[in-house]
Design a protein around this motif. Sequence first.
Motif, mmCIF file in Angstrom:
data_model
loop_
_atom_site.group_PDB
_atom_site.id
_atom_site.type_symbol
_atom_site.label_atom_id
_atom_site.label_comp_id
_atom_site.label_asym_id
_atom_site.label_seq_id
_atom_site.Cartn_x
_atom_site.Cartn_y
_atom_site.Cartn_z
ATOM 1 N N LEU A 253 -6.879 -2.162 12.350
ATOM 2 C CA LEU A 253 -6.112 -0.918 12.322
ATOM 3 C C LEU A 253 -5.766 -0.594 10.875
ATOM 4 C CD1 LEU A 253 -4.684 1.238 14.116
ATOM 5 C CD2 LEU A 253 -2.640 -0.202 13.963
ATOM 6 N N GLU A 254 -6.192 0.557 10.398
ATOM 7 C CA GLU A 254 -5.877 0.988 9.034
ATOM 8 C C GLU A 254 -4.513 1.658 9.027
ATOM 9 O OE1 GLU A 254 -8.882 3.368 7.262
ATOM 10 O OE2 GLU A 254 -10.401 1.769 7.272
ATOM 11 N N VAL A 255 -3.636 1.161 8.186
ATOM 12 C CA VAL A 255 -2.285 1.705 8.085
ATOM 13 C C VAL A 255 -2.049 2.164 6.651
ATOM 14 C CG1 VAL A 255 0.174 1.178 8.271
ATOM 15 C CG2 VAL A 255 -1.436 0.212 9.928
ATOM 16 N N ASP A 256 -1.709 3.447 6.481
ATOM 17 C CA ASP A 256 -1.484 3.978 5.128
ATOM 18 C C ASP A 256 -0.065 4.513 4.950
ATOM 19 O OD1 ASP A 256 -1.558 6.252 6.657
ATOM 20 O OD2 ASP A 256 -3.212 7.209 5.572
ATOM 21 N N SER A 257 0.830 4.089 5.845
ATOM 22 C CA SER A 257 2.226 4.510 5.743
ATOM 23 C C SER A 257 3.115 3.307 6.054
ATOM 24 C CB SER A 257 2.507 5.654 6.722
ATOM 25 O OG SER A 257 2.204 5.254 8.049
ATOM 26 N N TRP A 282 -0.048 -12.611 6.223
ATOM 27 C CA TRP A 282 0.313 -12.065 4.920
ATOM 28 C C TRP A 282 1.542 -11.154 5.004
ATOM 29 C CZ3 TRP A 282 -0.099 -6.725 4.910
ATOM 30 C CH2 TRP A 282 -0.909 -6.168 5.920
ATOM 31 N N ILE A 283 1.871 -10.704 6.214
ATOM 32 C CA ILE A 283 3.088 -9.923 6.423
ATOM 33 C C ILE A 283 4.253 -10.899 6.507
ATOM 34 C CG2 ILE A 283 4.312 -8.358 7.974
ATOM 35 C CD1 ILE A 283 1.588 -7.291 8.878
ATOM 36 N N LEU A 284 5.243 -10.749 5.640
ATOM 37 C CA LEU A 284 6.317 -11.733 5.536
ATOM 38 C C LEU A 284 7.579 -11.366 6.302
ATOM 39 C CD1 LEU A 284 6.062 -12.654 1.733
ATOM 40 C CD2 LEU A 284 4.887 -13.713 3.678
ATOM 41 N N THR A 291 5.298 2.964 0.133
ATOM 42 C CA THR A 291 5.579 4.264 -0.497
ATOM 43 C C THR A 291 4.377 4.805 -1.253
ATOM 44 O OG1 THR A 291 6.482 3.099 -2.423
ATOM 45 C CG2 THR A 291 8.037 3.758 -0.693
ATOM 46 N N SER A 292 3.408 3.959 -1.570
ATOM 47 C CA SER A 292 2.239 4.396 -2.352
ATOM 48 C C SER A 292 1.068 4.808 -1.470
ATOM 49 C CB SER A 292 1.797 3.264 -3.280
ATOM 50 O OG SER A 292 1.398 2.133 -2.529
ATOM 51 N N SER A 293 1.253 4.791 -0.147
ATOM 52 C CA SER A 293 0.189 5.162 0.810
ATOM 53 C C SER A 293 -1.048 4.258 0.668
ATOM 54 C CB SER A 293 -0.204 6.637 0.639
ATOM 55 O OG SER A 293 0.889 7.481 0.927
ATOM 56 N N LYS A 294 -0.824 3.023 0.299
ATOM 57 C CA LYS A 294 -1.908 2.051 0.218
ATOM 58 C C LYS A 294 -2.429 1.759 1.632
ATOM 59 C CE LYS A 294 -2.893 -2.685 -1.378
ATOM 60 N NZ LYS A 294 -2.339 -3.872 -2.084
ATOM 61 N N ILE A 295 -3.713 1.536 1.742
ATOM 62 C CA ILE A 295 -4.292 1.221 3.050
ATOM 63 C C ILE A 295 -4.223 -0.286 3.295
ATOM 64 C CG2 ILE A 295 -6.387 1.225 4.463
ATOM 65 C CD1 ILE A 295 -7.193 3.806 3.110
ATOM 66 N N TYR A 296 -3.511 -0.669 4.347
ATOM 67 C CA TYR A 296 -3.456 -2.057 4.778
ATOM 68 C C TYR A 296 -4.254 -2.202 6.066
ATOM 69 C CZ TYR A 296 0.365 -2.710 1.457
ATOM 70 O OH TYR A 296 1.116 -2.770 0.311
ATOM 71 N N LEU A 297 -4.939 -3.321 6.186
ATOM 72 C CA LEU A 297 -5.743 -3.587 7.372
ATOM 73 C C LEU A 297 -5.020 -4.599 8.243
ATOM 74 C CD1 LEU A 297 -9.289 -3.881 5.731
ATOM 75 C CD2 LEU A 297 -8.134 -1.831 6.614
ATOM 76 N N ILE A 298 -4.600 -4.154 9.421
ATOM 77 C CA ILE A 298 -3.859 -5.011 10.344
ATOM 78 C C ILE A 298 -4.752 -5.368 11.516
ATOM 79 C CG2 ILE A 298 -1.869 -5.150 11.898
ATOM 80 C CD1 ILE A 298 -0.334 -3.398 9.984
ATOM 81 N N LYS A 299 -4.828 -6.657 11.817
ATOM 82 C CA LYS A 299 -5.664 -7.146 12.911
ATOM 83 C C LYS A 299 -4.896 -7.051 14.230
ATOM 84 C CE LYS A 299 -7.974 -10.448 9.843
ATOM 85 N NZ LYS A 299 -8.123 -11.875 9.493
#
Length: 329
Positions: A253-257, A282-284, A291-299
Motif C-alpha cells: 500500500l503506497e501512503v503519501d500522507s 520500521w514503523i516505531l 508532512t513532506s508527502s513522501k511515499i511509504y510502502l506499507i505491507k
Amino acid sequence: MKNKLWNLAMIFFVSATILLSIRSVNLKDDEKYYYQNYKQSYRIFSPEVPKDIDFAGEKVPTDTFYVYENLEREILVNTYWHSNTLLLFKRANRWFPVIEPILKANNIPEDFKYLALIESGFLNITSPSGAKGFWQLLKGTATDYGLEINDQIDERNNLEKSTQAACKYLSWAHNKFGNWSLVAASYNMGVNGIQKQLDNQKVNSYYDLSINSETSRYLFRILALKAIFSNPTQYGFYLRQADLYPIIVYDILEVDSSISNIPDFAKNYNLSYKMIKELNPWILTTSLPNTSSKIYLIKIPQKDMTNYFKLKDGQSKNLGIFGDRKVEE
C-alpha cells in the motif's frame, strides 16, 4: 479367632515384603536398563569439516592448521547448539528469498546472506553499540546510505531498504580491498581497522591476520553456516519444508500522507496494530507523520495470510531443506 487374625496379618506382611522386593529388583533392573540404553543410544560425533570450501568464490586455505581448526570450532558450535541453528533454518526460509535477489541485483555474492544471518539471527535486535536490524547497521552508516531514522521511523528495520544499504557498503568496501573475505571482516571491524592491521602485519589476506577474537571468528561463523545450510543432514538436521517458517504473501500500500492513528488504520483492513508492526517493523510508533508527502510502502497481508495453518499449506513434508531439498522420502 486370634490365630486367624495373626495368620492373616502374617500373610499380608509376607506378601507386601515380596512385592516390595520384586519392585526393588524391577527398579534396579529399570535403572540398569536405562543407563545401558543411554550408553548404547547416545552418541556424539565430530562433524565433518569441508576441506574444499569457498567464500564468495574465494578458496578458504583449510590446509593451514589454524584455519581448519577455527572453521571446525564454528561448525561444532552451530551443529550442537541445536535450538539456535534450528531457529536459523526456520527464519532463513522466510527471509533468504527477500535478501537473495537484492544481493544479486547489486552484484554482491550470495554468500553474504549468511553475514546477515550471523549478525542478527534474522531478528530486529539492537546491539549494545546501537546497531539495529537484520544487517545490524549503525545509525551513522545507515543515514550515510540513505536510510531514514527518527522518532517515528527506523528503516534499519526495513529489510528491503537495509539490504540495499548494506549492499552499498559491501560494494564500496570491495572497491577498496578487491577481496570479499576482507570485505566481510571489515563489516565487523571497519574498513580502517582492517586496513591498519593489513599494513602493520604486512599481509593481504584475512586468513593471515592476527586480530581480535570477534573478528577472527567472524568469517568462520559465516562459513560454518554455509557448510551446514549446504548439507543439513550431514550435520544431523533432518528437517522438512513444512518444519520451516512460511513466506508471508502481502500487498503493498503506497501512503503519501500522514497516518494519525495506525491502530485505526489497521482496523480498516481488519488487522491489528500488532500485525501491521510485524510486517512493517520500521514503523516505531502508533502514528506516521508525513508532512513532506513522501511515499511509504506499507505491507498488508493478503487474504488468509493471517491464518498460520493456511500459510503453511503447500509446504512439502518430504525430507530436505536448503542444500538437501532434493532429497525425497
